[in-house]
Scaffold this motif. Structure first.
Motif, mmCIF file in Angstrom:
data_model
loop_
_atom_site.group_PDB
_atom_site.id
_atom_site.type_symbol
_atom_site.label_atom_id
_atom_site.label_comp_id
_atom_site.label_asym_id
_atom_site.label_seq_id
_atom_site.Cartn_x
_atom_site.Cartn_y
_atom_site.Cartn_z
ATOM 1 N N PRO A 275 0.518 -1.200 0.034
ATOM 2 C CA PRO A 275 0.241 0.290 -0.107
ATOM 3 C C PRO A 275 1.271 1.628 -0.067
ATOM 4 C CG PRO A 275 -0.927 -1.807 1.334
ATOM 5 C CD PRO A 275 0.127 -2.064 0.931
ATOM 6 N N HIS A 276 1.578 1.385 0.669
ATOM 7 C CA HIS A 276 2.894 2.523 0.373
ATOM 8 C C HIS A 276 3.791 2.303 -0.507
ATOM 9 C CE1 HIS A 276 1.223 3.255 3.924
ATOM 10 N NE2 HIS A 276 2.012 1.846 4.673
ATOM 11 N N ILE B 89 6.314 -0.061 -0.881
ATOM 12 C CA ILE B 89 8.049 0.307 -0.451
ATOM 13 C C ILE B 89 8.041 -1.245 -0.824
ATOM 14 C CG2 ILE B 89 9.274 -0.882 1.312
ATOM 15 C CD1 ILE B 89 7.476 1.087 2.523
ATOM 16 N N ARG C 106 -3.289 4.567 8.862
ATOM 17 C CA ARG C 106 -1.630 4.207 8.154
ATOM 18 C C ARG C 106 -0.293 5.306 8.658
ATOM 19 N NH1 ARG C 106 -1.383 -0.454 5.367
ATOM 20 N NH2 ARG C 106 -3.530 -1.382 4.388
ATOM 21 N N ASN C 107 0.411 4.357 9.161
ATOM 22 C CA ASN C 107 1.861 4.919 9.484
ATOM 23 C C ASN C 107 2.579 4.771 8.570
ATOM 24 O OD1 ASN C 107 4.313 5.881 11.123
ATOM 25 N ND2 ASN C 107 3.561 7.099 10.822
ATOM 26 N N VAL C 108 3.492 5.271 7.945
ATOM 27 C CA VAL C 108 3.992 4.270 6.929
ATOM 28 C C VAL C 108 5.128 3.624 7.914
ATOM 29 C CG1 VAL C 108 5.690 6.602 6.277
ATOM 30 C CG2 VAL C 108 5.361 4.729 4.791
ATOM 31 N N TRP C 109 5.952 4.436 8.919
ATOM 32 C CA TRP C 109 7.143 3.703 9.721
ATOM 33 C C TRP C 109 6.478 1.956 10.227
ATOM 34 C CZ3 TRP C 109 10.823 5.080 6.808
ATOM 35 C CH2 TRP C 109 11.048 6.557 6.585
ATOM 36 N N ASP D 30 3.726 0.377 9.529
ATOM 37 C CA ASP D 30 3.493 -0.551 8.454
ATOM 38 C C ASP D 30 4.736 -0.641 7.852
ATOM 39 O OD1 ASP D 30 1.059 0.051 9.083
ATOM 40 O OD2 ASP D 30 0.408 0.690 7.210
ATOM 41 N N LEU D 31 5.738 -0.422 7.931
ATOM 42 C CA LEU D 31 7.002 -0.516 7.380
ATOM 43 C C LEU D 31 8.001 -1.901 8.437
ATOM 44 C CD1 LEU D 31 10.074 1.385 5.932
ATOM 45 C CD2 LEU D 31 10.574 -0.328 7.575
ATOM 46 N N GLN E 78 13.059 3.394 2.799
ATOM 47 C CA GLN E 78 11.844 2.385 3.192
ATOM 48 C C GLN E 78 12.204 1.013 2.894
ATOM 49 O OE1 GLN E 78 8.647 4.302 1.088
ATOM 50 N NE2 GLN E 78 8.541 5.439 3.010
ATOM 51 N N SER F 102 13.587 -1.766 5.270
ATOM 52 C CA SER F 102 12.462 -2.876 5.227
ATOM 53 C C SER F 102 13.467 -3.955 5.426
ATOM 54 C CB SER F 102 11.817 -3.206 4.352
ATOM 55 O OG SER F 102 10.814 -4.034 3.516
#
Length: 203
Positions: free
Chosen positions: A28-29, A31, A101-104, A106-107, A172, A176
């Motif tokens: 979703p991001h 990544i 959502r928060n990208v970090w 979720d990562l 990112q 990851s």
């Protein structure tokens, strides 16, 4: 027969866990989850190959390597893992929706699930597809854990992809991979010698 069904269950579980991390938290991001995705983006960018076909092409090429160096049985298990991962990504994306959502965050969560799934697969001597095949071949030949070669190969592909497409993705993507690599090695360290020295030999 028990060993077959045990391995079958672990491969399906590992592929499903991997697909959950990728489909719900990482994709979703946008990544990249590994080197195969980065290579597919480059093929699309340079040669205008549809990205879906490019991803299949990369995985198919890696499967040919798996068949040559890891044996036919390992290739069949890899085909199963790739299929289950793809189906689980589609299913999870259609059924699970995260409202805030928060990208970090979720990562981090996605990378933990990704590393757990990949670790289970590699511990069973099964590649998760893509450049995981190359990492498994290197680890098999040198009798080392597969996490480090997997990180180095993916890192090089991410750097190349970021230099060609955009530099924003590299932080990112590498973060990851770093998190998932730690999890991969933690999973693989469990009964390391018993799992790897016998499980990787050609059948």
């Amino acid at each position: 027969m028990w060993k077959f069904w045990r391995k079958n269950g672990l491969v399906i579980a590992g592929a499903t866990i991997q697909g959950f991390g990728m489909g719900v938290f990482l994709f979703p991001h946008a990544i990249p989850s590994g080197g195969a995705g980065g290579m597919s983006v480059l093929l699309n960018y340079w040669f205008h190959v549809p990205i879906g076909f490019a991803l299949w092409l990369v995985n198919f090429s890696m499967l040919l390597l798996a068949m040559k160096y890891l044996g036919n049985r390992s290739t069949l298990w890899t085909m199963l893992s790739i299929t289950v991962t793809s189906l689980s990504i589609f299913a999870f994306q259609q059924t699970i929706h995260v409202p805030a959502r928060n990208v970090w965050i979720d990562l981090a969560i996605g990378s933990i699930f990704l590393g757990t799934g990949v670790g289970i697969l590699l511990r069973e001597g099964v590649s998760n597809g893509g450049v995981g095949v190359i990492a498994l071949i290197i680890a098999n030949s040198r009798n080392i854990l597969p996490g480090k070669p997997l990180f180095l190969i993916n890192g090089c592909i991410f750097i190349l992809t970021a230099s060609v497409i955009k530099w924003e993705i590299i932080i990112q993507a590498l973060l990851s991979q770093w998190i998932s690599t730690i999890i991969v090695d933690l999973i693989c360290k469990i009964n390391f010698y018993q799992s790897y020295t016998l499980g990787w030999r050609k059948k």
